[in-house]
Design a protein around this motif. Structure first.
Motif, PDB file in Angstrom:
ATOM      1  N   LEU A   1       0.810  -1.217   0.000  1.00  0.00           N
ATOM      2  CA  LEU A   1       0.000   0.000   0.000  1.00  0.00           C
ATOM      3  C   LEU A   1       0.845   1.269   0.000  1.00  0.00           C
ATOM      4  O   LEU A   1       1.761   1.419   0.813  1.00  0.00           O
ATOM      5  N   THR A   2       0.512   2.175  -0.901  1.00  0.00           N
ATOM      6  CA  THR A   2       1.094   3.515  -0.893  1.00  0.00           C
ATOM      7  C   THR A   2       0.159   4.446  -0.120  1.00  0.00           C
ATOM      8  O   THR A   2      -0.961   4.081   0.225  1.00  0.00           O
TER       9      THR A   2
ATOM     10  N   ALA B   1       8.413   3.644   0.252  1.00  0.00           N
ATOM     11  CA  ALA B   1       7.855   4.993   0.413  1.00  0.00           C
ATOM     12  C   ALA B   1       7.391   5.191   1.856  1.00  0.00           C
ATOM     13  O   ALA B   1       6.404   5.871   2.123  1.00  0.00           O
ATOM     14  N   ALA B   2       8.148   4.580   2.797  1.00  0.00           N
ATOM     15  CA  ALA B   2       7.724   4.561   4.200  1.00  0.00           C
ATOM     16  C   ALA B   2       7.541   5.965   4.779  1.00  0.00           C
ATOM     17  O   ALA B   2       6.557   6.235   5.469  1.00  0.00           O
ATOM     18  N   GLU B   3       8.478   6.864   4.508  1.00  0.00           N
ATOM     19  CA  GLU B   3       8.377   8.209   5.093  1.00  0.00           C
ATOM     20  C   GLU B   3       7.112   8.904   4.614  1.00  0.00           C
ATOM     21  O   GLU B   3       6.394   9.542   5.397  1.00  0.00           O
TER      22      GLU B   3
ATOM     23  N   GLY C   1       2.909  12.507   8.962  1.00  0.00           N
ATOM     24  CA  GLY C   1       1.585  13.113   8.940  1.00  0.00           C
ATOM     25  C   GLY C   1       0.786  12.660  10.144  1.00  0.00           C
ATOM     26  O   GLY C   1       1.313  12.048  11.069  1.00  0.00           O
ATOM     27  N   ASP C   2      -0.492  12.952  10.109  1.00  0.00           N
ATOM     28  CA  ASP C   2      -1.347  12.680  11.258  1.00  0.00           C
ATOM     29  C   ASP C   2      -1.969  11.295  11.127  1.00  0.00           C
ATOM     30  O   ASP C   2      -2.895  11.089  10.334  1.00  0.00           O
TER      31      ASP C   2
ATOM     32  N   GLY D   1      10.704  -2.029  12.841  1.00  0.00           N
ATOM     33  CA  GLY D   1      10.684  -0.789  13.615  1.00  0.00           C
ATOM     34  C   GLY D   1       9.526   0.121  13.254  1.00  0.00           C
ATOM     35  O   GLY D   1       9.683   1.345  13.194  1.00  0.00           O
ATOM     36  N   ILE D   2       8.346  -0.470  13.011  1.00  0.00           N
ATOM     37  CA  ILE D   2       7.149   0.292  12.660  1.00  0.00           C
ATOM     38  C   ILE D   2       6.184   0.230  13.842  1.00  0.00           C
ATOM     39  O   ILE D   2       5.843  -0.853  14.309  1.00  0.00           O
ATOM     40  N   PHE D   3       5.757   1.397  14.322  1.00  0.00           N
ATOM     41  CA  PHE D   3       4.823   1.402  15.450  1.00  0.00           C
ATOM     42  C   PHE D   3       3.412   1.168  14.913  1.00  0.00           C
ATOM     43  O   PHE D   3       2.975   1.845  14.003  1.00  0.00           O
TER      44      PHE D   3
END
Length: 267
Positions: free
Chosen positions: A35-36, A76-78, A83-84, A141-143
């Motif tokens: 997913l993007t 494209a993780a960043e 964002g919110d 390391g993804i919350f």
């Protein structure tokens, strides 16, 4: 000579059928339906739209190719994570949870992290043999922000959920069925057929009550049993007090008509 540019690929497909069943398909098979940010926004918009569409009664969610959804596109993780994360307008899981219509997941291949979270946002889960559910938040390391840290433990128990999430251990469809977050395991060739069979069974019922029943179950599981039972009583009181004599008459006619028919086969 000018080259013709190929039209942009539609990464989220929607098909509304006349019988009230809508199909939503994640369509990025070359990248295992990762997913993007734009796809997340599209999914959120689509579920909001289907929720508001009175012609839609049940939604079936699936993925094309070898995976249901392999999670967020980490190249494209960043862009995805900045964002919110509290913005429900661009959050597909938030919109799925707000959707009054039953959502059936038809899971083939991998449902990884975000794909796992999307699965748990569905009301019924049908999985193909060979499907795998994996939580890789701790590995990369993804919350978590779509509910996996809270929902999974409530379904399979805290100890098992900690093991699954902290070790990134894959769960097969068969294990998922035993643990309670998968309803049915079928051959991959039968996946959409089984999902549609369940959808058709739902469509045959009183649609106002389907919506109300889904809501009281989903709202009740967030409460302790005492408060959940009180919630059921409160909503039952509101429902019956709001019914007219004509509605009671139609209910009796509906029951009488149903009782004269042959009972349907089990799911």
């Amino acid at each position: 000579m000018d080259r013709k540019q190929s039209p942009p690929e539609n990464l989220i497909l929607v098909n509304r059928e006349p019988d009230g069943i809508a199909y939503v398909t994640i369509n990025r098979p070359k990248l295992l339906n990762s997913l993007t940010k734009a796809m997340n926004t599209d999914l959120a918009r689509i579920f909001k739209s289907l929720n508001q569409d009175d012609s839609v009664r049940v939604i079936i969610l699936s993925g094309t190719g070898r995976a249901f959804c392999s999670g967020v596109d980490l190249t494209a993780a960043e862009d995805v994570f900045k964002g919110d994360v509290k913005d429900i307008e661009t959050d597909p899981v938030a919109q799925m949870e707000r959707c009054k219509k039953p959502i059936i997941a038809a899971v083939n291949g991998f449902a990884v992290t975000a794909g796992f979270e999307i699965t748990l946002a569905c009301d019924v889960v049908v999985a193909a043999k060979g499907a795998k559910f994996i939580d890789t938040h701790a590995r990369f390391g993804i919350f978590p922000s779509w509910g996996l840290s809270q929902k999974l433990s409530r379904i399979i128990g805290a100890n098992k959920a900690r093991e699954v999430s902290l070790t990134a251990t894959p769960l097969t469809a068969e294990v998922g069925e035993r643990l309670g977050f998968v309803n049915h395991v079928v051959e991959e060739s039968e996946l959409l057929k089984k999902a549609r069979e369940i959808a058709e069974a739902i469509v045959k019922n009183n649609q106002d009550m389907v919506v109300r029943y889904k809501a009281v179950i989903n709202d009740g599981v967030k409460l302790d049993l005492g408060h959940a039972l009180a919630l059921e009583k409160e909503r039952a009181h509101e429902y019956y007090n709001g019914m007219t004599k004509d509605q009671f008459k139609r209910m009796q006619e509906f029951i009488a008509g149903r009782s004269s028919k042959k009972p349907s086969s089990k799911l």
